[in-house]
Write a protein that holds these residues in place. Structure first.
Motif, PDB file in Angstrom:
ATOM      1  N   GLY A  42       0.842  -1.191   0.000  1.00 36.53           N
ATOM      2  CA  GLY A  42       0.000   0.000   0.000  1.00 36.53           C
ATOM      3  C   GLY A  42       0.872   1.233   0.000  1.00 36.53           C
ATOM      4  N   PRO A  43       0.302   2.417   0.221  1.00 43.18           N
ATOM      5  CA  PRO A  43       1.117   3.629   0.323  1.00 43.18           C
ATOM      6  C   PRO A  43       2.190   3.435   1.396  1.00 43.18           C
ATOM      7  CG  PRO A  43      -1.205   4.193   0.204  1.00 43.18           C
ATOM      8  CD  PRO A  43      -1.144   2.707   0.367  1.00 43.18           C
ATOM      9  N   ALA A  44       3.395   3.884   1.125  1.00 41.45           N
ATOM     10  CA  ALA A  44       4.505   3.694   2.056  1.00 41.45           C
ATOM     11  C   ALA A  44       5.321   4.974   2.154  1.00 41.45           C
ATOM     12  CB  ALA A  44       5.387   2.533   1.600  1.00 41.45           C
ATOM     13  N   GLY A  77      18.439   8.138  14.134  1.00 41.38           N
ATOM     14  CA  GLY A  77      19.019   8.521  12.855  1.00 41.38           C
ATOM     15  C   GLY A  77      18.820   7.491  11.775  1.00 41.38           C
ATOM     16  N   MET A  78      18.449   6.263  12.157  1.00 40.16           N
ATOM     17  CA  MET A  78      18.177   5.226  11.166  1.00 40.16           C
ATOM     18  C   MET A  78      16.885   5.565  10.431  1.00 40.16           C
ATOM     19  SD  MET A  78      19.629   2.373  10.146  1.00 40.16           S
ATOM     20  CE  MET A  78      20.576   1.774  11.536  1.00 40.16           C
ATOM     21  N   MET A  79      16.821   5.223   9.156  1.00 44.23           N
ATOM     22  CA  MET A  79      15.604   5.411   8.373  1.00 44.23           C
ATOM     23  C   MET A  79      14.835   4.101   8.326  1.00 44.23           C
ATOM     24  SD  MET A  79      15.823   8.588   7.314  1.00 44.23           S
ATOM     25  CE  MET A  79      14.590   8.626   6.017  1.00 44.23           C
ATOM     26  N   VAL A  80      13.516   4.155   8.560  1.00 44.56           N
ATOM     27  CA  VAL A  80      12.676   2.964   8.451  1.00 44.56           C
ATOM     28  C   VAL A  80      11.608   3.218   7.394  1.00 44.56           C
ATOM     29  CG1 VAL A  80      13.067   2.075  10.774  1.00 44.56           C
ATOM     30  CG2 VAL A  80      11.229   3.726  10.388  1.00 44.56           C
ATOM     31  N   LEU A  81      11.369   2.191   6.572  1.00 45.45           N
ATOM     32  CA  LEU A  81      10.336   2.274   5.542  1.00 45.45           C
ATOM     33  C   LEU A  81       9.062   1.657   6.112  1.00 45.45           C
ATOM     34  CD1 LEU A  81       9.465   2.908   2.618  1.00 45.45           C
ATOM     35  CD2 LEU A  81      10.283   0.621   1.989  1.00 45.45           C
ATOM     36  N   VAL A  82       7.975   2.401   6.060  1.00 51.15           N
ATOM     37  CA  VAL A  82       6.712   1.989   6.661  1.00 51.15           C
ATOM     38  C   VAL A  82       5.686   1.694   5.575  1.00 51.15           C
ATOM     39  CG1 VAL A  82       4.872   2.630   8.260  1.00 51.15           C
ATOM     40  CG2 VAL A  82       7.214   3.455   8.644  1.00 51.15           C
ATOM     41  N   ASP A  83       5.178   0.454   5.568  1.00 54.89           N
ATOM     42  CA  ASP A  83       4.132   0.051   4.626  1.00 54.89           C
ATOM     43  C   ASP A  83       2.808   0.115   5.364  1.00 54.89           C
ATOM     44  OD1 ASP A  83       2.390  -1.143   2.835  1.00 54.89           O
ATOM     45  OD2 ASP A  83       3.759  -2.771   2.289  1.00 54.89           O
ATOM     46  N   THR A  84       1.900   0.960   4.908  1.00 62.39           N
ATOM     47  CA  THR A  84       0.642   1.179   5.624  1.00 62.39           C
ATOM     48  C   THR A  84      -0.372   0.051   5.426  1.00 62.39           C
ATOM     49  OG1 THR A  84      -0.264   2.472   3.775  1.00 62.39           O
ATOM     50  CG2 THR A  84       0.909   3.678   5.508  1.00 62.39           C
ATOM     51  N   LYS A 138       6.012  -7.677  15.092  1.00 61.36           N
ATOM     52  CA  LYS A 138       6.391  -6.724  14.046  1.00 61.36           C
ATOM     53  C   LYS A 138       6.752  -5.376  14.681  1.00 61.36           C
ATOM     54  CE  LYS A 138       5.467  -9.322  10.395  1.00 61.36           C
ATOM     55  NZ  LYS A 138       4.392  -8.976   9.457  1.00 61.36           N
ATOM     56  N   LEU A 139       7.639  -4.648  14.016  1.00 60.11           N
ATOM     57  CA  LEU A 139       7.951  -3.280  14.414  1.00 60.11           C
ATOM     58  C   LEU A 139       6.967  -2.369  13.698  1.00 60.11           C
ATOM     59  CD1 LEU A 139      11.878  -3.296  14.242  1.00 60.11           C
ATOM     60  CD2 LEU A 139      10.363  -3.951  16.136  1.00 60.11           C
ATOM     61  N   VAL A 140       6.268  -1.530  14.449  1.00 62.78           N
ATOM     62  CA  VAL A 140       5.173  -0.757  13.874  1.00 62.78           C
ATOM     63  C   VAL A 140       5.275   0.725  14.224  1.00 62.78           C
ATOM     64  CG1 VAL A 140       3.634  -2.753  13.996  1.00 62.78           C
ATOM     65  CG2 VAL A 140       3.640  -1.094  15.870  1.00 62.78           C
ATOM     66  N   ILE A 141       4.596   1.524  13.420  1.00 57.45           N
ATOM     67  CA  ILE A 141       4.354   2.924  13.741  1.00 57.45           C
ATOM     68  C   ILE A 141       2.911   2.997  14.209  1.00 57.45           C
ATOM     69  CG2 ILE A 141       4.289   5.294  12.901  1.00 57.45           C
ATOM     70  CD1 ILE A 141       7.073   4.088  12.871  1.00 57.45           C
ATOM     71  N   GLY A 155       1.246   1.635  10.312  1.00 58.31           N
ATOM     72  CA  GLY A 155       1.920   0.791   9.331  1.00 58.31           C
ATOM     73  C   GLY A 155       3.008  -0.040   9.993  1.00 58.31           C
ATOM     74  N   VAL A 156       3.603  -0.913   9.193  1.00 64.10           N
ATOM     75  CA  VAL A 156       4.637  -1.831   9.659  1.00 64.10           C
ATOM     76  C   VAL A 156       5.971  -1.439   9.033  1.00 64.10           C
ATOM     77  CG1 VAL A 156       5.409  -4.238   9.662  1.00 64.10           C
ATOM     78  CG2 VAL A 156       2.979  -3.700   9.933  1.00 64.10           C
ATOM     79  N   ALA A 157       7.018  -1.411   9.848  1.00 60.33           N
ATOM     80  CA  ALA A 157       8.362  -1.132   9.338  1.00 60.33           C
ATOM     81  C   ALA A 157       8.860  -2.367   8.585  1.00 60.33           C
ATOM     82  CB  ALA A 157       9.311  -0.787  10.477  1.00 60.33           C
ATOM     83  N   VAL A 158       9.208  -2.179   7.319  1.00 61.12           N
ATOM     84  CA  VAL A 158       9.585  -3.311   6.475  1.00 61.12           C
ATOM     85  C   VAL A 158      11.030  -3.268   5.988  1.00 61.12           C
ATOM     86  CG1 VAL A 158       7.229  -3.766   5.688  1.00 61.12           C
ATOM     87  CG2 VAL A 158       8.629  -2.090   4.469  1.00 61.12           C
ATOM     88  N   ARG A 159      11.659  -2.108   6.076  1.00 64.07           N
ATOM     89  CA  ARG A 159      13.054  -1.957   5.690  1.00 64.07           C
ATOM     90  C   ARG A 159      13.728  -0.946   6.619  1.00 64.07           C
ATOM     91  NH1 ARG A 159      12.046  -5.783   3.093  1.00 64.07           N
ATOM     92  NH2 ARG A 159      12.577  -6.298   0.939  1.00 64.07           N
ATOM     93  N   MET A 160      15.031  -1.080   6.750  1.00 59.05           N
ATOM     94  CA  MET A 160      15.789  -0.171   7.578  1.00 59.05           C
ATOM     95  C   MET A 160      17.041   0.239   6.803  1.00 59.05           C
ATOM     96  SD  MET A 160      17.105  -0.895  11.478  1.00 59.05           S
ATOM     97  CE  MET A 160      18.114  -2.324  11.021  1.00 59.05           C
TER      98      MET A 160
END
Length: 242
Positions: free
Chosen positions: A150-152, A173-180, A188-191, A233-238
């Motif tokens: 979905g939108p990420a 400082g790490m970037m996380v990609l969130v898939d909504t 799972k690691l979530v927002i 959303g769920v963090a899917v990449r770091m």
């Protein structure tokens, strides 16, 4: 020599891609020059593809799809089938064929996707957004090999609540990609958005039928994920920010 005209299927592919480009380029932050630079061609060549002067090929189609964040099949079933067939052949370990064969494997570009980097305020307001990427939503984009469900979006981690002394750790400082629209499940690691409107990044856990947001840093307390807690959303990449 006069160029050969495109056949109806090729012309339809160019027209479909042109319409998608018009609809998505601005919100995706993509220009014809971006795509031209990636393909090492001129901007005029990109214009020729969009206007049906030259037919699309698998490499060009894959790069357009990468920058626009869309599947090739959305504008060309023919090229999508070609890419899938070649990828499957490579997966099965096939190599170059004898000279007598009428085709051979070609190297295709790795598919990558562009997602906006947004603020924590925007992340907290995500559930109330009228459209995924409104104009001006982000002036910065980062890429990933992850094809979101979905939108990420990307978020930059704040604080040290997810910095663990051992095992999985997501430092500040790490970037996380969130898939909504990724599957939400314990572990799972979530927002999540709390009742206060604040967005937070934690590990979702379950205990005794109740759900909690658990920091990876043991110095912080768990937060109960009650009816006022909404998983964005769920963090899917770091990815590290250098």
């Amino acid at each position: 020599m006069k160029k050969r005209s495109l056949n109806p299927e090729q012309a339809a592919e160019c027209e479909a891609l042109k319409n998608i480009f018009k609809a998505r380029a601005k919100s995706a932050g993509v220009t014809q020059t971006d795509i031209a630079d990636s393909l090492n061609v001129t901007q005029a060549a990109i214009s020729h593809y969009l206007n049906g002067v030259n037919p699309l090929n698998a490499r060009v189609a894959a790069v357009f799809a990468k920058f626009l964040g869309i599947p090739v099949r959305s504008f060309s079933h023919r090229l999508a089938d070609e890419i899938e067939a070649t990828t499957e052949a490579a997966r099965l370990g096939l190599r170059g064929l004898d000279d007598g064969e009428n085709f051979k494997l070609v190297e295709l570009p790795q598919m990558v996707y562009r997602y906006p980097v947004i603020s924590w305020v925007s992340a907290g307001n995500w559930a109330e957004a009228v459209q995924p990427y409104p104009d001006g939503h982000s002036d910065r984009y980062e890429i990933s090999d992850y094809n979101s469900k979905g939108p990420a979006f990307w978020l930059e981690v704040k604080g040290d609540s997810m910095t663990a002394p051992s095992g999985t750790s997501v430092p500040e400082g790490m970037m996380v990609l969130v898939d909504t629209e990724a599957e939400v499940a314990p572990g799972k690691l979530v927002i999540a958005k709390l009742g206060s409107g604040e967005a937070t990044f934690k590990k979702l856990v379950e205990d005794g039928g109740n759900r909690y947001l658990k920091p990876l840093n043991p110095a912080y307390k768990m937060i109960e994920c009650n009816e006022d807690c909404r998983i964005i959303g769920v963090a899917v990449r770091m990815a590290a920010k250098l």
